[in-house]
Design an enzyme around this catalytic site. Structure first.
Site, mmCIF file in Angstrom:
data_model
loop_
_atom_site.group_PDB
_atom_site.id
_atom_site.type_symbol
_atom_site.label_atom_id
_atom_site.label_comp_id
_atom_site.label_asym_id
_atom_site.label_seq_id
_atom_site.Cartn_x
_atom_site.Cartn_y
_atom_site.Cartn_z
ATOM 1 N N GLY A 156 30.667 46.801 54.343
ATOM 2 C CA GLY A 156 31.819 46.052 54.853
ATOM 3 C C GLY A 156 32.976 47.014 55.066
ATOM 4 O O GLY A 156 32.783 48.219 55.231
ATOM 5 N N ARG A 157 34.181 46.449 55.028
ATOM 6 C CA ARG A 157 35.370 47.280 55.323
ATOM 7 C C ARG A 157 35.509 48.438 54.340
ATOM 8 O O ARG A 157 35.800 49.570 54.720
ATOM 9 C CB ARG A 157 36.628 46.403 55.275
ATOM 10 C CG ARG A 157 36.739 45.461 56.449
ATOM 11 C CD ARG A 157 37.781 44.408 56.185
ATOM 12 N NE ARG A 157 37.233 43.416 55.265
ATOM 13 C CZ ARG A 157 37.249 42.103 55.464
ATOM 14 N NH1 ARG A 157 37.819 41.617 56.537
ATOM 15 N NH2 ARG A 157 36.728 41.273 54.586
ATOM 16 N N ARG A 179 23.244 43.834 54.780
ATOM 17 C CA ARG A 179 22.516 42.663 55.282
ATOM 18 C C ARG A 179 22.363 42.746 56.794
ATOM 19 O O ARG A 179 21.327 42.474 57.352
ATOM 20 C CB ARG A 179 23.256 41.380 54.912
ATOM 21 C CG ARG A 179 22.778 40.769 53.618
ATOM 22 C CD ARG A 179 23.562 39.549 53.298
ATOM 23 N NE ARG A 179 24.995 39.838 53.395
ATOM 24 C CZ ARG A 179 25.960 38.991 53.052
ATOM 25 N NH1 ARG A 179 25.653 37.812 52.611
ATOM 26 N NH2 ARG A 179 27.226 39.322 53.152
ATOM 27 N N ILE A 238 31.767 50.131 42.447
ATOM 28 C CA ILE A 238 33.142 49.604 42.509
ATOM 29 C C ILE A 238 33.115 48.172 43.033
ATOM 30 O O ILE A 238 34.143 47.638 43.433
ATOM 31 C CB ILE A 238 34.072 50.462 43.402
ATOM 32 C CG1 ILE A 238 33.511 50.593 44.828
ATOM 33 C CG2 ILE A 238 34.323 51.819 42.776
ATOM 34 C CD1 ILE A 238 34.531 51.068 45.833
ATOM 35 N N ALA A 239 31.918 47.551 43.035
ATOM 36 C CA ALA A 239 31.793 46.225 43.656
ATOM 37 C C ALA A 239 32.040 45.128 42.628
ATOM 38 O O ALA A 239 33.163 44.609 42.509
ATOM 39 C CB ALA A 239 30.423 46.104 44.297
ATOM 40 N N ARG A 240 31.034 44.783 41.878
ATOM 41 C CA ARG A 240 31.162 43.767 40.839
ATOM 42 C C ARG A 240 30.136 44.053 39.752
ATOM 43 O O ARG A 240 29.034 44.540 40.046
ATOM 44 C CB ARG A 240 30.855 42.366 41.397
ATOM 45 C CG ARG A 240 32.012 41.691 42.094
ATOM 46 C CD ARG A 240 33.132 41.303 41.129
ATOM 47 N NE ARG A 240 34.242 40.635 41.797
ATOM 48 C CZ ARG A 240 35.302 41.248 42.331
ATOM 49 N NH1 ARG A 240 35.403 42.556 42.307
ATOM 50 N NH2 ARG A 240 36.268 40.547 42.897
ATOM 51 N N GLU A 269 32.519 41.848 31.953
ATOM 52 C CA GLU A 269 33.779 42.532 31.653
ATOM 53 C C GLU A 269 34.861 41.528 31.215
ATOM 54 O O GLU A 269 34.792 40.364 31.616
ATOM 55 C CB GLU A 269 34.258 43.351 32.874
ATOM 56 C CG GLU A 269 34.598 42.522 34.085
ATOM 57 C CD GLU A 269 34.957 43.384 35.297
ATOM 58 O OE1 GLU A 269 34.186 44.286 35.650
ATOM 59 O OE2 GLU A 269 36.014 43.113 35.884
ATOM 60 N N HIS A 287 38.168 48.353 35.999
ATOM 61 C CA HIS A 287 38.347 47.515 37.196
ATOM 62 C C HIS A 287 39.720 47.742 37.837
ATOM 63 O O HIS A 287 40.539 46.823 37.943
ATOM 64 C CB HIS A 287 38.161 46.024 36.836
ATOM 65 C CG HIS A 287 37.814 45.166 38.027
ATOM 66 N ND1 HIS A 287 37.009 44.062 37.964
ATOM 67 C CD2 HIS A 287 38.187 45.261 39.342
ATOM 68 C CE1 HIS A 287 36.896 43.509 39.163
ATOM 69 N NE2 HIS A 287 37.607 44.230 40.020
HETATM 70 C C1 DGY Z 1 38.959 42.559 44.456
HETATM 71 O O1 DGY Z 1 39.905 42.458 45.216
HETATM 72 O O2 DGY Z 1 37.916 41.912 44.611
HETATM 73 C C2 DGY Z 1 39.100 43.512 43.328
HETATM 74 O O3 DGY Z 1 37.903 43.705 42.654
HETATM 75 C C3 DGY Z 1 40.182 43.033 42.387
HETATM 76 O O4 DGY Z 1 39.696 41.962 41.657
#
Ligand code: DGY
Length: 324
Positions: A156-157, A179, A238-240, A269, A287
């Site tokens: 994505g971006r 995807r 750095i996603a989730r 988390e 995060h």
């Molecule tokens: C987002 O913008 O999704 C960052 O992870 C901050 O929660």
């Protein structure tokens, strides 16, 4: 004239709270109390709008307890804390904060990649512990970044921002899986080549995860995927949390089945899997990928503007669902 009532669920820039107070009757949580789902429901039950962060779950049970709720503005681009189907069924508008954090988050993703590949956290720990005795040819020798192969899962971006940094700044060969494939112009801009997930895992020297968290992406990187990566590879998330199986990752790091990982997000988390806290070859951050003051302020302003536009009748600016 009675103003719509809104709840701001976490501490926020005071200027943004003041701005919202000109449009709404505001209950704000400037003490930043961490409310249980029951406390959140109690405070929300007489509200028509809410400004949330990714740490409050908006689900069917909460919506049933808050029949007046019309809109929830998330101060995050990710919105896996929303049960979007339940919100749509309840006629509740959801919004997020895309675009305003793209470059800042891509900067951080690249910084975490660098810190991980070049073993910066290990170096700092060694130095602070007084264990740096001499220059040595192989002291904390890490992986090459420039000219290596950068893999991106989720284009994505933010993924495209990381690809541009790698290709244009560091002469990296960029491969990605997503995807859907980017259009040719976007691929050319990022100098990125589309590959299967298997190829991505096999070829990447550095693999950065930037995909949204969904039922399908749960544990997208587990023991089987880690086994396909190069033993010299680094992994950056750095996603989730939840996209990586943290227990499997800790084991792979301990057994040096991959070289290192950089993690800004974690399953469950702010708790962190205890095994990740004991392996040396991982860089851990809380995060903070979008955490610069200008960007966090832009996120807060966009969330606030979504609420204002919605209640003005202009419609949400950055909706995540379509209602009525
Ligand atoms: C987002 O913008 O999704 C960052 O992870 C901050 O929660």
């Amino acid at each position: 004239m009675t103003l719509p009532r809104i709840l701001i669920t976490r501490a926020l820039f005071p200027e943004v709270v003041d701005h919202l107070s000109q449009h709404f009757e505001v209950e704000a949580n400037q003490a930043d109390a961490l409310w249980s789902p029951a406390e959140l429901a109690e405070r929300l039950q007489d509200k028509e709008g809410a400004l949330t962060t990714g740490t409050q779950r908006i689900d069917a049970a909460l919506l049933a307890a808050c029949p007046q709720l019309k809109v929830v503005a998330n101060m995050a681009v990710g919105y896996n804390n929303f049960d979007v189907a339940a919100m749509t069924a309840a006629g509740v508008q959801g919004t997020n904060t895309p675009d305003v954090l793209t470059e800042t988050t891509a900067d951080f993703g690249f910084a975490l990649l660098m810190a991980t590949a070049r073993r910066m956290a290990e170096g700092e720990r060694l130095l602070r512990a007084g264990q740096w005795t001499q220059w040595r040819y192989d002291l904390l020798a890490g992986a090459e970044v420039h000219g290596s192969t950068l893999g991106i899962l989720g284009m994505g971006r933010i993924g495209q921002g990381i690809a541009r940094r790698g290709a244009h700044g560091f002469g990296m060969q960029v491969i990605y899986h997503n995807r859907s494939r980017l259009d040719p112009a976007a691929e050319a801009e990022c100098r990125a080549q589309y590959v299967s997930k298997e190829e991505l895992l096999r070829q990447a020297d550095h693999l950065v995860l930037v995909l949204p968290y969904t039922a399908e992406s749960h544990h997208a990187i587990g023991a089987a995927e880690l086994a396909q990566m190069k033993p010299t590879a680094t992994l950056v998330n750095i996603a989730r949390g939840g996209i990586v199986d943290d227990a499997a990752l800790a084991q792979a790091l301990r057994e040096r089945r991959i070289a290192a990982a950089g993690l800004d997000v974690f399953e469950g988390e702010p708790q962190v899997h205890p095994d990740l806290l004991t392996v040396p070859n991982v860089v851990l951050t809380p995060h903070i990928a979008s955490a610069t003051i200008p960007t966090r302020r832009a996120m807060a302003d966009l969330a606030a503007d979504n609420l204002i536009a919605f209640f003005d009748g202009r419609g949400a600016l950055t909706p995540v669902n379509r209602i009525g």
